[in-house]
Enzyme design. Structure first.
Site, mmCIF file in Angstrom:
data_model
loop_
_atom_site.group_PDB
_atom_site.id
_atom_site.type_symbol
_atom_site.label_atom_id
_atom_site.label_comp_id
_atom_site.label_asym_id
_atom_site.label_seq_id
_atom_site.Cartn_x
_atom_site.Cartn_y
_atom_site.Cartn_z
ATOM 1 N N CYS A 99 46.879 44.414 39.076
ATOM 2 C CA CYS A 99 47.432 45.309 38.049
ATOM 3 C C CYS A 99 46.810 44.894 36.729
ATOM 4 O O CYS A 99 45.623 44.586 36.676
ATOM 5 C CB CYS A 99 48.959 45.231 38.022
ATOM 6 S SG CYS A 99 49.594 43.559 37.746
ATOM 7 N N ARG A 104 45.653 54.696 33.118
ATOM 8 C CA ARG A 104 45.052 53.382 32.834
ATOM 9 C C ARG A 104 43.974 53.069 33.870
ATOM 10 O O ARG A 104 42.907 52.542 33.532
ATOM 11 C CB ARG A 104 46.117 52.282 32.822
ATOM 12 C CG ARG A 104 47.040 52.333 31.622
ATOM 13 C CD ARG A 104 47.986 51.152 31.613
ATOM 14 N NE ARG A 104 47.287 49.894 31.333
ATOM 15 C CZ ARG A 104 47.820 48.688 31.529
ATOM 16 N NH1 ARG A 104 49.033 48.578 32.035
ATOM 17 N NH2 ARG A 104 47.134 47.606 31.251
#
Length: 283
Positions: free
Chosen positions: A234, A178
């Site tokens: 995040c 990611r």
């Protein structure tokens, strides 16, 4: 460890009057699953706090997928859950500590000095053969008086203004694919904030699910300078919090959470996006 307590520590203090146990279980994409699991079985006396209903504000244009509520709203919600300044708070989940760490971070940000995450979560408690209960815990509302620590929080403008600044390190806590922008199962844009380096939050734990101790966390972050300001993010400000906790365990003192994180960053179309490995930005 300063912020992590083992199952046996909680067992020995289970019925001490100033201990409040908080069940933080939550599954992304299944918003009712955590509460249902709590209603089926939990550590005796635990109260339930919901990531989205209690620890997040409604989603807006900006702020990310789990926006941080206002201090006033947080204080009301925490008080309704029976949390006060005088208690020792022990949070647990079954998501590797990510949800419990969100509560730990919020309470620490609000000035609470005795907040802990229980190692291994409910699975560790049950593995030890300890009792669980389906009884509904009676909650006595409390008054929580905040003493905010703004030095623990960063917003988008601060992050953007500090890109490429010497002495500032930006950490992306998501899994490496990611971070590199190879996959993005949740947010509409793949990639990372330019200049960020990747430390997957799950690497703060050992293979058996226990948390690495302070020395192990120091080794994990050995390439970072403890003199630097570190900003952690995040996807939505949840799984970054275990990394904030781990950095504190390792002795880092200048650590901030970018609460809106990637989902907030990409809500501003003008913000730059990077893909691939680590990048260097010059001033």
């Amino acid at each position: 460890m300063k912020h992590i307590v083992p199952v046996k520590w909680l067992l020995a203090r289970l019925y001490e009057p100033d201990i409040l146990i908080v069940d933080c279980r939550f599954q992304l994409g299944q918003p009712d699953a955590g509460r249902k699991a709590y209603e089926e079985s939990h550590i005796p006396g635990a109260v339930y706090i919901d990531l989205e209903q209690d620890l997040s504000a409604p989603i807006g244009e900006h702020g990310g997928r789990h926006p941080l509520p206002s201090i006033e709203e947080l204080v009301k919600r925490l008080g309704r859950s029976g949390i006060s300044n005088e208690q020792r708070i022990v949070a647990y989940d079954d998501q590797g500590g990510a949800m419990a760490s969100r509560l730990w971070w919020i309470l620490s940000y609000l000035g609470h000095s005795s907040v802990y995450v229980m190692e291994e979560g409910l699975a560790g408690w049950q593995k030890a053969g300890l009792p669980v209960s389906a009884d509904k815990t009676v909650i006595f509302p409390k008054t929580f008086v905040p003493q905010p620590r703004p030095e623990m929080l960063a917003d988008m403008q601060e992050v953007k203004s500090k890109l490429g600044t010497v002495g500032v390190t930006l950490i992306d806590s998501r899994e490496a694919p990611r971070y590199r922008g190879e996959v993005e199962p949740i947010d509409p844009v793949a990639g990372h904030i330019p200049g960020a380096i990747n430390f997957f939050w799950g690497e703060g734990r050992r293979a058996d699910g226990t948390w690495k101790n302070g020395d192990e966390q120091q080794a994990r972050f050995a390439d970072l300078s403890q003199d630097d300001e570190i900003i952690v993010y995040c996807g939505s400000g949840v799984t970054a919090t275990p990394n904030v906790l781990a950095l504190q365990e390792a002795g880092f003192t200048r650590v901030k959470l970018y609460a809106g994180s990637w989902s907030d960053w990409i809500s501003y179309s003008e913000n730059p996006v990077a893909v691939g490995g680590r990048e260097t930005i010059s001033e």
